[in-house]
Design a protein around this motif. Structure first.
Motif, PDB file in Angstrom:
ATOM      1  N   ASP A 209     -39.458  -1.144  17.037  1.00 39.66           N
ATOM      2  CA  ASP A 209     -40.549  -0.599  17.671  1.00 39.66           C
ATOM      3  C   ASP A 209     -39.986  -0.452  19.164  1.00 39.66           C
ATOM      4  OD1 ASP A 209     -42.342  -0.795  15.553  1.00 39.66           O
ATOM      5  OD2 ASP A 209     -43.058  -2.692  16.111  1.00 39.66           O
ATOM      6  N   GLY A 210     -39.449  -1.433  19.718  1.00 36.18           N
ATOM      7  CA  GLY A 210     -39.115  -1.323  20.895  1.00 36.18           C
ATOM      8  C   GLY A 210     -37.838  -0.061  21.152  1.00 36.18           C
ATOM      9  N   ALA A 211     -37.009   0.088  20.169  1.00 36.25           N
ATOM     10  CA  ALA A 211     -36.143   1.141  20.324  1.00 36.25           C
ATOM     11  C   ALA A 211     -36.731   2.390  20.018  1.00 36.25           C
ATOM     12  CB  ALA A 211     -34.856   0.780  19.277  1.00 36.25           C
ATOM     13  N   VAL A 212     -37.790   2.465  19.090  1.00 37.75           N
ATOM     14  CA  VAL A 212     -38.427   3.965  18.943  1.00 37.75           C
ATOM     15  C   VAL A 212     -39.149   4.113  20.253  1.00 37.75           C
ATOM     16  CG1 VAL A 212     -40.242   5.163  17.752  1.00 37.75           C
ATOM     17  CG2 VAL A 212     -38.352   3.848  16.605  1.00 37.75           C
ATOM     18  N   GLU A 213     -39.845   3.273  20.943  1.00 39.69           N
ATOM     19  CA  GLU A 213     -40.426   3.521  22.201  1.00 39.69           C
ATOM     20  C   GLU A 213     -39.542   3.899  23.133  1.00 39.69           C
ATOM     21  OE1 GLU A 213     -43.578   1.225  25.186  1.00 39.69           O
ATOM     22  OE2 GLU A 213     -41.963   0.036  24.223  1.00 39.69           O
ATOM     23  N   ALA A 214     -38.451   3.529  23.335  1.00 45.49           N
ATOM     24  CA  ALA A 214     -37.412   3.788  24.641  1.00 45.49           C
ATOM     25  C   ALA A 214     -36.821   5.090  24.252  1.00 45.49           C
ATOM     26  CB  ALA A 214     -36.176   2.774  24.464  1.00 45.49           C
ATOM     27  N   LEU A 215     -36.616   5.517  23.032  1.00 45.30           N
ATOM     28  CA  LEU A 215     -35.973   6.703  22.556  1.00 45.30           C
ATOM     29  C   LEU A 215     -37.056   8.025  22.666  1.00 45.30           C
ATOM     30  CD1 LEU A 215     -33.653   8.268  21.334  1.00 45.30           C
ATOM     31  CD2 LEU A 215     -34.727   8.021  19.085  1.00 45.30           C
ATOM     32  N   LEU A 216     -38.393   7.714  22.461  1.00 44.19           N
ATOM     33  CA  LEU A 216     -39.253   8.815  22.488  1.00 44.19           C
ATOM     34  C   LEU A 216     -39.510   8.932  23.990  1.00 44.19           C
ATOM     35  CD1 LEU A 216     -39.200   8.390  19.365  1.00 44.19           C
ATOM     36  CD2 LEU A 216     -41.523   8.374  19.291  1.00 44.19           C
ATOM     37  N   ASN A 217     -39.642   7.946  24.821  1.00 49.64           N
ATOM     38  CA  ASN A 217     -40.056   7.758  26.093  1.00 49.64           C
ATOM     39  C   ASN A 217     -38.648   8.696  26.889  1.00 49.64           C
ATOM     40  OD1 ASN A 217     -42.287   6.619  25.993  1.00 49.64           O
ATOM     41  ND2 ASN A 217     -41.347   4.650  26.754  1.00 49.64           N
ATOM     42  N   HIS A 218     -37.689   8.557  26.449  1.00 51.82           N
ATOM     43  CA  HIS A 218     -36.191   9.491  26.963  1.00 51.82           C
ATOM     44  C   HIS A 218     -36.644  10.809  26.738  1.00 51.82           C
ATOM     45  CE1 HIS A 218     -32.299   9.989  27.745  1.00 51.82           C
ATOM     46  NE2 HIS A 218     -32.131  10.588  26.540  1.00 51.82           N
ATOM     47  N   TYR A 219     -36.957  11.229  25.415  1.00 46.86           N
ATOM     48  CA  TYR A 219     -37.128  12.566  25.274  1.00 46.86           C
ATOM     49  C   TYR A 219     -38.263  13.043  26.027  1.00 46.86           C
ATOM     50  CZ  TYR A 219     -33.679  12.199  21.507  1.00 46.86           C
ATOM     51  OH  TYR A 219     -32.698  11.982  20.788  1.00 46.86           O
ATOM     52  N   ARG A 220     -39.312  12.473  26.066  1.00 49.38           N
ATOM     53  CA  ARG A 220     -40.791  12.841  26.720  1.00 49.38           C
ATOM     54  C   ARG A 220     -40.623  13.125  28.164  1.00 49.38           C
ATOM     55  NH1 ARG A 220     -44.168   8.783  22.717  1.00 49.38           N
ATOM     56  NH2 ARG A 220     -44.374  10.308  20.900  1.00 49.38           N
ATOM     57  N   LEU A 221     -39.877  12.109  28.496  1.00 48.24           N
ATOM     58  CA  LEU A 221     -39.648  12.366  30.098  1.00 48.24           C
ATOM     59  C   LEU A 221     -38.551  13.677  30.447  1.00 48.24           C
ATOM     60  CD1 LEU A 221     -39.424  11.392  33.150  1.00 48.24           C
ATOM     61  CD2 LEU A 221     -37.345   9.983  32.546  1.00 48.24           C
ATOM     62  N   THR A 222     -37.823  14.054  29.710  1.00 48.52           N
ATOM     63  CA  THR A 222     -37.014  15.262  29.825  1.00 48.52           C
ATOM     64  C   THR A 222     -37.921  16.549  29.585  1.00 48.52           C
ATOM     65  OG1 THR A 222     -34.979  14.197  28.904  1.00 48.52           O
ATOM     66  CG2 THR A 222     -35.158  16.601  28.915  1.00 48.52           C
ATOM     67  N   ALA A 223     -38.888  16.623  28.516  1.00 47.88           N
ATOM     68  CA  ALA A 223     -39.687  17.359  28.541  1.00 47.88           C
ATOM     69  C   ALA A 223     -40.762  17.515  29.505  1.00 47.88           C
ATOM     70  CB  ALA A 223     -40.648  17.266  26.975  1.00 47.88           C
ATOM     71  N   ALA A 224     -41.225  16.439  30.084  1.00 56.17           N
ATOM     72  CA  ALA A 224     -42.032  16.312  31.238  1.00 56.17           C
ATOM     73  C   ALA A 224     -41.461  17.108  32.678  1.00 56.17           C
ATOM     74  CB  ALA A 224     -42.494  14.924  31.635  1.00 56.17           C
ATOM     75  N   MET A 225     -40.186  16.694  32.539  1.00 52.17           N
ATOM     76  CA  MET A 225     -39.486  17.108  33.794  1.00 52.17           C
ATOM     77  C   MET A 225     -39.205  18.965  33.566  1.00 52.17           C
ATOM     78  SD  MET A 225     -36.475  14.376  33.875  1.00 52.17           S
ATOM     79  CE  MET A 225     -35.659  15.207  35.326  1.00 52.17           C
ATOM     80  N   CYS A 226     -39.144  19.271  32.523  1.00 52.82           N
ATOM     81  CA  CYS A 226     -39.212  20.878  32.101  1.00 52.82           C
ATOM     82  C   CYS A 226     -40.499  21.284  32.258  1.00 52.82           C
ATOM     83  CB  CYS A 226     -38.873  21.073  30.758  1.00 52.82           C
ATOM     84  SG  CYS A 226     -37.010  20.717  30.427  1.00 52.82           S
ATOM     85  N   MET A 227     -41.452  20.648  31.948  1.00 56.56           N
ATOM     86  CA  MET A 227     -42.746  21.231  32.136  1.00 56.56           C
ATOM     87  C   MET A 227     -43.010  21.276  33.339  1.00 56.56           C
ATOM     88  SD  MET A 227     -44.424  21.888  29.167  1.00 56.56           S
ATOM     89  CE  MET A 227     -44.292  21.571  27.281  1.00 56.56           C
ATOM     90  N   ALA A 228     -42.741  20.260  34.316  1.00 57.09           N
ATOM     91  CA  ALA A 228     -42.881  20.228  35.876  1.00 57.09           C
ATOM     92  C   ALA A 228     -42.223  21.605  36.338  1.00 57.09           C
ATOM     93  CB  ALA A 228     -42.708  19.154  36.422  1.00 57.09           C
ATOM     94  N   ARG A 229     -41.193  21.905  35.775  1.00 54.65           N
ATOM     95  CA  ARG A 229     -40.389  22.956  36.670  1.00 54.65           C
ATOM     96  C   ARG A 229     -41.191  24.410  35.932  1.00 54.65           C
ATOM     97  NH1 ARG A 229     -36.232  24.196  40.320  1.00 54.65           N
ATOM     98  NH2 ARG A 229     -35.368  26.032  39.869  1.00 54.65           N
ATOM     99  N   PHE A 230     -41.616  24.442  34.763  1.00 56.95           N
ATOM    100  CA  PHE A 230     -42.411  25.534  34.520  1.00 56.95           C
ATOM    101  C   PHE A 230     -43.644  25.978  35.305  1.00 56.95           C
ATOM    102  CE2 PHE A 230     -41.166  25.393  29.795  1.00 56.95           C
ATOM    103  CZ  PHE A 230     -39.629  25.899  30.247  1.00 56.95           C
TER     104      PHE A 230
END
Length: 248
Positions: A209-230
């Protein structure tokens, strides 16, 4: 079905297939590094001139990339780079999270000593690499990119499904194009090494559960940074083209 990875049979193929494979890998690398402009047309003649290959192997390479979703294809009008958009990024991120969660949980459940060793080694190598090129703080180090890809592949490599790993590879290819944009946006100060260490540590501890949470947060942060740029620049397509051109 192809997954965007090297084919074992490439080395034993004939000259034509070998040349097509060479063009494929060169063009694919340029696509993922953002060397080519977003949505620009890729005419066969232009690719022939750029990569120094004949029309036949070039067409084979372009068709292969189109089958993987890295290029679009118009009937009778040639090939083009797939456009980027906030909507596609959202769908891409959600789908990648769904599939990699399953792959990571399966890897942890069926863990082996060899898989753990490969993950530890992949993290060690990634930690020793410089993310940016010396003197070029806005340009990622190609060696780091390869090690980064190897880490994420090692993470899910124990899931016992080459189909699942293959689909995750395809999504990783698509996501890497957007990541090129995010590194130019707000939030570049993120500690990506700490993020990778947290993912690996929780994985090696057997904390699914902790590993999945960390991985998904990692991907979602990258996506959020892209969205902010958009959002900052208004037009996702224009933003992508500008950012990718800046990588040349």
């Amino acid at each position: 079905m192809t997954y965007g990875t090297a084919d074992p049979g490439d080395e034993g193929a004939g000259p034509k297939s070998t040349l097509a494979s060479t063009v494929y890998h060169q063009l694919r690398d340029d696509l993922l590094r953002g060397v080519l402009e977003t949505e620009s047309k890729l005419r066969v003649e232009w690719v022939v001139s750029r990569y120094g290959a004949g029309a036949s192997p070039v067409r084979e390479a372009l068709n292969r990339l189109a089958s993987e979703g890295l290029l679009g294809r118009h009937d009778q009008r040639g090939f083009f780079l797939m456009p980027v958009s906030a909507e596609e990024l959202d769908e891409l991120t959600r789908t990648r999270c769904w599939l990699e969660e399953r792959a990571l949980r399966e890897s942890i459940e069926h863990r082996t000593g060899e898989w753990e060793e490969q993950l530890v080694l992949a993290l060690h190598r990634l930690a020793r690499a410089q993310r940016r090129l010396p003197g070029e703080p806005s340009t990622n180090n190609p060696d780091w990119e390869k090690l980064h890809r190897a880490f994420h592949r090692a993470l899910i490599g124990g899931c016992r499904s080459h189909w699942l790993v293959g689909f995750c590879d395809q999504l990783s290819d698509q996501a890497s194009r957007y990541r090129l944009i995010s590194q130019h946006g707000p939030g570049d100060e993120r500690d990506d090494l700490a993020e990778h260490r947290q993912i690996a540590e929780r994985t090696l501890d057997g904390d699914a559960d902790g590993a999945v949470e960390a991985l998904l947060n990692h991907y979602r942060l990258t996506a959020a940074m892209c969205m902010a740029r958009f959002s900052q620049d208004g037009d996702p397509k224009a933003t992508a083209a500008k950012a990718l051109r800046g990588r040349k």
